[in-house]
Structure formats: C-alpha cells, structure tokens
Design an enzyme around this catalytic site. Structure first.
Site, mmCIF file in Angstrom:
data_model
loop_
_atom_site.group_PDB
_atom_site.id
_atom_site.type_symbol
_atom_site.label_atom_id
_atom_site.label_comp_id
_atom_site.label_asym_id
_atom_site.label_seq_id
_atom_site.Cartn_x
_atom_site.Cartn_y
_atom_site.Cartn_z
ATOM 1 N N SER A 20 7.151 -8.603 -19.448
ATOM 2 C CA SER A 20 6.120 -8.726 -18.160
ATOM 3 C C SER A 20 5.351 -9.945 -18.275
ATOM 4 O O SER A 20 4.729 -10.314 -19.223
ATOM 5 C CB SER A 20 5.209 -7.777 -17.863
ATOM 6 O OG SER A 20 5.933 -6.449 -17.870
ATOM 7 N N HIS A 23 1.792 -1.193 -14.614
ATOM 8 C CA HIS A 23 2.398 -0.601 -15.746
ATOM 9 C C HIS A 23 1.539 0.640 -16.385
ATOM 10 O O HIS A 23 2.189 1.698 -16.636
ATOM 11 C CB HIS A 23 3.208 -1.520 -16.764
ATOM 12 C CG HIS A 23 4.242 -2.336 -15.989
ATOM 13 N ND1 HIS A 23 5.281 -1.566 -15.674
ATOM 14 C CD2 HIS A 23 4.223 -3.752 -15.863
ATOM 15 C CE1 HIS A 23 6.219 -2.632 -15.253
ATOM 16 N NE2 HIS A 23 5.648 -3.906 -15.265
ATOM 17 N N GLY A 77 0.725 -1.223 0.066
ATOM 18 C CA GLY A 77 0.046 0.091 0.035
ATOM 19 C C GLY A 77 0.765 1.372 -0.065
ATOM 20 O O GLY A 77 0.281 2.338 -0.228
ATOM 21 N N VAL A 78 2.126 1.108 0.167
ATOM 22 C CA VAL A 78 2.904 2.252 0.014
ATOM 23 C C VAL A 78 3.552 2.568 -1.302
ATOM 24 O O VAL A 78 4.254 1.627 -1.738
ATOM 25 C CB VAL A 78 4.090 2.384 1.117
ATOM 26 C CG1 VAL A 78 5.077 3.419 1.130
ATOM 27 C CG2 VAL A 78 3.610 1.825 2.677
ATOM 28 N N GLY A 137 7.009 1.882 -6.122
ATOM 29 C CA GLY A 137 7.144 1.210 -7.167
ATOM 30 C C GLY A 137 6.980 1.992 -8.549
ATOM 31 O O GLY A 137 7.874 1.900 -9.533
#
Length: 473
Positions: A328, A413, A299-300, A303
């Site tokens: 990916s 992404h 949740g932080v 990324g």
C-alpha cells in the site's frame, strides 16, 4: 494500495481519488468512521464569489421550478411528475458545469420551500427521521427512472453523479448539504453490501468493462493494454462490486497478485517481463490496488467488506492459501512531514538517530520541508533510509486521533482489522510514489482470525503492529 481521499480524518470511502468506498456491529461502526471524504474539492477551490455561479435565464429558472415542484409534490406513481423528472435529468446531463451549478441552486431552493410548506424543518435529514421527507420522495422518483432514452443514465446512476456534484459544490450553493445528507442515507441502504454482487474481472470480460478498469485505476496507473493483460494473467485476480441496477459499472475493485513471498516493491509486482507464478506453490495473495470508481458514493461503506469477501473467494479457489497482505502507498506522509517543525521531528527521531544523522550528514535539517528534501528515495544510505522509515512508521501508527490514524489508507486497512507489518524502502519509484512518500510503501497483514481482535485494539488506540515496525518507533 488503496485510492482514498485524504481530506477527512473520520471517513475513508468505500476506498478513489481515491475512493472509498463505504451498513450495527463494531465492524460496521468503524467502517463508517473510515469512509470518505471531507471538503477537499471545495476547500481547494477557495471561497466562491457570487458571480462564480452563473444564473439561468428567467424563463429557464421558472420552467425548472415548475418541473421540480411537480416532482416534489406528486405521488411517486404520477406519470406527469416522472416525465418532469426525466426532462430535468436530461437537461442536467446535457448542461455544462457552470449551468449544472445553477440548476443545483434551483433544486436546493425548491427543496427548502417544499420542506417548509410541508412542516418539515429544512435541516432535518436521515431516513430514520423522515421517511416521508419531500427530499426523500424526490430522490426515490429519480431512482425509479430506467434511463432508456438515448444516452441518459438510469436514475440510480444519475443520482450517484448528481451527488458527486453536490459534494464538490455544497459550500458554494446554500441548501445542498441537507440534500446530500438525505441522499447519502438513501445510498447507505440502496448500496448495502448484502445487495451488491462480487464478480471477477478477467481478460475475457467485455472490452467496455476493461476500458473502465483502465480509466478508474487510481493507485498505479495502467499504462497500456499489455499492462492490463499482465494484471489479469493467470497468476493475478481482479474482483469488483456491482449493483444489480448498474450491472456494467464497477463500484469498487481490487487487484490481487499471487507471489511466493510478501511483496516489497511495486516495480517487481507489475513487471510485465516477470515469469508467471506456479499457482501450486504460491504462498501469498497481495492486494496491491483498490480503487473506488464513484465519487458520489463517498461515505457509503462497502470497501471494508470487499477485501473480506475476496479473501473468502481466494481461499475457496486455493484452500492451501493462508497468507494475505497488501502493498500500500502512504499518500499523506509528505504533506504531514512538510508541516512539522524541527522540534517535533527531533522528538520522533530521538537522540540516537539524530546523532547518527549528524555523524554521517552534518547538521540536521531545520524543519519538515527540509527533512523531506533530504530523504532522497534514490539513495542506498542506511541512515537516510532508516530515518525515513522511522518517520513513516510514526506517521502510520501514532499520528491521528485515538483509533483514527492520520493516513487515509492506514485508516482503511487498520479499520478492517489489519496489522501494520512492514515499511518498505524504494517500493514505489514512480513520480507519484516519490512525491507522496519518498518512494516508501507499507505492507498491511490480513490474518482472518485476528481481524476482530485487531479492530478492538485499534479502538483502544493501540493498533496492531509487527516487531519490525515496533523497532522503528
């Protein structure tokens, strides 16, 4: 290429099992939507019975209540309360998992009592609502501990580990959710991207850090030291975010390969026998793995900032490098397909593709599970390949809510402003790749000048896709 938890459609952590990773601009608001994860661990465990969580002895419970009350009630500078916090941390770190659940139960109980005594509603949460909240003061006390005794972690790292347990057990232990919400709010400030340090990881990095790279890699398993050395060779790069209080613990890392063209399969990308690329001629930087290392930071949001920072670093090192893309996985594809009924799949494929299937293979499979079995990753049959790629493209682009793709890696992404560029057949022939996506992978294209526009399009429910992907829909 990103290890993300698949259980929450609104969050992708800053991206382990991944997780993602992951700070108010349009970018940051979308970043919070894409960060991770839901209640998969607790859900998978099923409803807990009371006897599943063992009780501490009466003496131990009383001792811990006294320790925790002292931590909640005292000023942050109180030496005795700091000692009590360190003692509780030491006991928690030494406890086996069932006893940790019991200790968290006592913590939740004491927190609720102290909130009630202080006139603070037990459900109140968030720094903006209650900077003097007893739970906030409690967590700040632990964050100030330096962990210099024995094998004890520094207080900040301990809180990350503590929250990882909270996330696993909040459905079993009443009151943990409120504690978790406050701790997540604190982490969002303590791990703001402006406070993190981006550092390269090389073959010359400390062995202890390289061992963590092997352990934390969650997308494409590092099979040996030779494999790791290949990933850190002169035509590769690896970058990680670190917090200055935890300088030897990567929070999230990305692996990059320099290649002459956009990579289409991971087998070739990780081939240890492949010759080194001439860095004077490479045209593409391929992000082929992102791994979150700390489940407690779910949740932080950091990324999404990692890739942008890495692109800046790569362009600084190689000014002529202009092409950036990922290779990916599609981790949610198999589960999504197996849950579809025959009619919904027929609508996705359309009359012409179904007719081609019948001409080549007879009657179409009855439902999603049967379709998945029929889409063999080993085949060169063009009908099977095109059918699978059509289903994958639909899943990536059209499944999910408005602006929130169903696939967790796509959420990450596309939430960074990337474009769905190409679906690749036979791209990951590992057991994991076959099981989750019939061996398919996807390239997400990163064009730095187009990221903001692409993100706005995604918010309108119209994600950017290439012509090749549009032809599959």
């Amino acid at each position: 290429m990103t290890a993300l938890d698949t259980s929450d459609q609104q969050k992708v952590s800053a991206p382990l099992d991944a997780a993602e990773p992951v700070s108010d601009t349009l970018l940051s608001r979308f970043g919070r939507w894409w960060n991770r994860k839901g209640d998969a661990d607790a859900t998978a465990a099923g409803p807990a019975k009371a006897q599943d969580t063992p009780a501490l002895s009466t003496r131990a419970t009383k001792r811990q209540r006294d320790q925790l009350r002292q931590c909640f009630d005292a000023r942050l500078t109180d030496v005795a309360a700091n000692a009590a916090a360190q003692a509780w941390q030491d006991e928690y770190e030494a406890a086996v998992e069932p006893l940790r659940q019991a200790m968290l139960g006592v913590l939740a109980e004491v927190a609720a009592v102290r909130d009630a005594a202080g006139g603070q509603p037990a459900t109140a949460s968030g720094l903006s609502q209650a900077l003097s909240n007893a739970r906030i003061r409690f967590f700040k006390r632990f964050a100030a501990l330096h962990g210099q005794r024995g094998n004890s972690a520094c207080g900040l790292h301990f809180l990350i580990q503590l929250r990882a347990d909270m996330l696993r057990w909040h459905k079993r232990i009443p009151g943990l959710r409120e504690l978790d919400e406050d701790l997540e709010a604190l982490f969002s400030n303590w791990f703001d991207v402006g406070l993190l340090e981006l550092q390269p990881i090389t073959w010359d990095s400390p062995a202890s850090l390289l061992e963590k790279l092997i352990r934390y890699e969650a997308v494409h398993e590092i099979s040996s030291w030779t494999d790791l050395r290949n990933r850190l060779d002169s035509d590769r790069r690896c970058y990680a975010f670190f917090h200055p209080r935890i300088p030897r613990e990567p929070l999230i890392f990305v692996e990059v390969a320099f290649v002459p063209e956009m990579a289409a399969n991971v087998q070739a990308l990780l081939d240890e026998a492949a010759p080194l690329e001439d860095l004077r001629r490479v045209k593409w930087a391929i992000f082929y793995s992102i791994s979150n290392t700390q489940a407690g930071l779910r949740g932080v949001s950091f990324g999404n900032f990692l890739l942008k920072r890495v692109i800046e670093e790569l362009q600084r090192e190689h000014p002529k490098l202009k092409q950036f893309a990922t290779l990916s996985p599609i981790p949610g594809f198999a589960d999504w397909l197996r849950k579809r009924d025959g009619e919904s799949i027929d609508r996705v494929l359309g009359v012409k593709r179904l007719a081609r299937w019948r001409e080549q293979h007879g009657e179409v499979p009855a439902d999603g599970a049967a379709w998945f079995s029929a889409l063999s990753a080993d085949t060169e049959d063009t009908v099977i390949r095109d059918t699978a790629m059509t289903l994958a493209a639909h899943y990536l682009v059209r499944e999910g809510g408005k602006g929130v793709p169903a696939d967790p890696v796509a959420r990450f992404h596309l939430g960074n402003g990337a474009c769905v560029e190409r679906v690749n057949w036979g791209a990951d022939m590992s057991r994991k790749g076959r099981a989750q996506s019939c061996g398919m992978m996807v390239n997400y294209l990163y064009v730095p000048d187009a990221l903001d526009d692409n993100l706005a399009r995604l918010g309108d429910g119209n994600p950017r896709i290439s012509r090749a992907v549009a032809k599959l829909l």
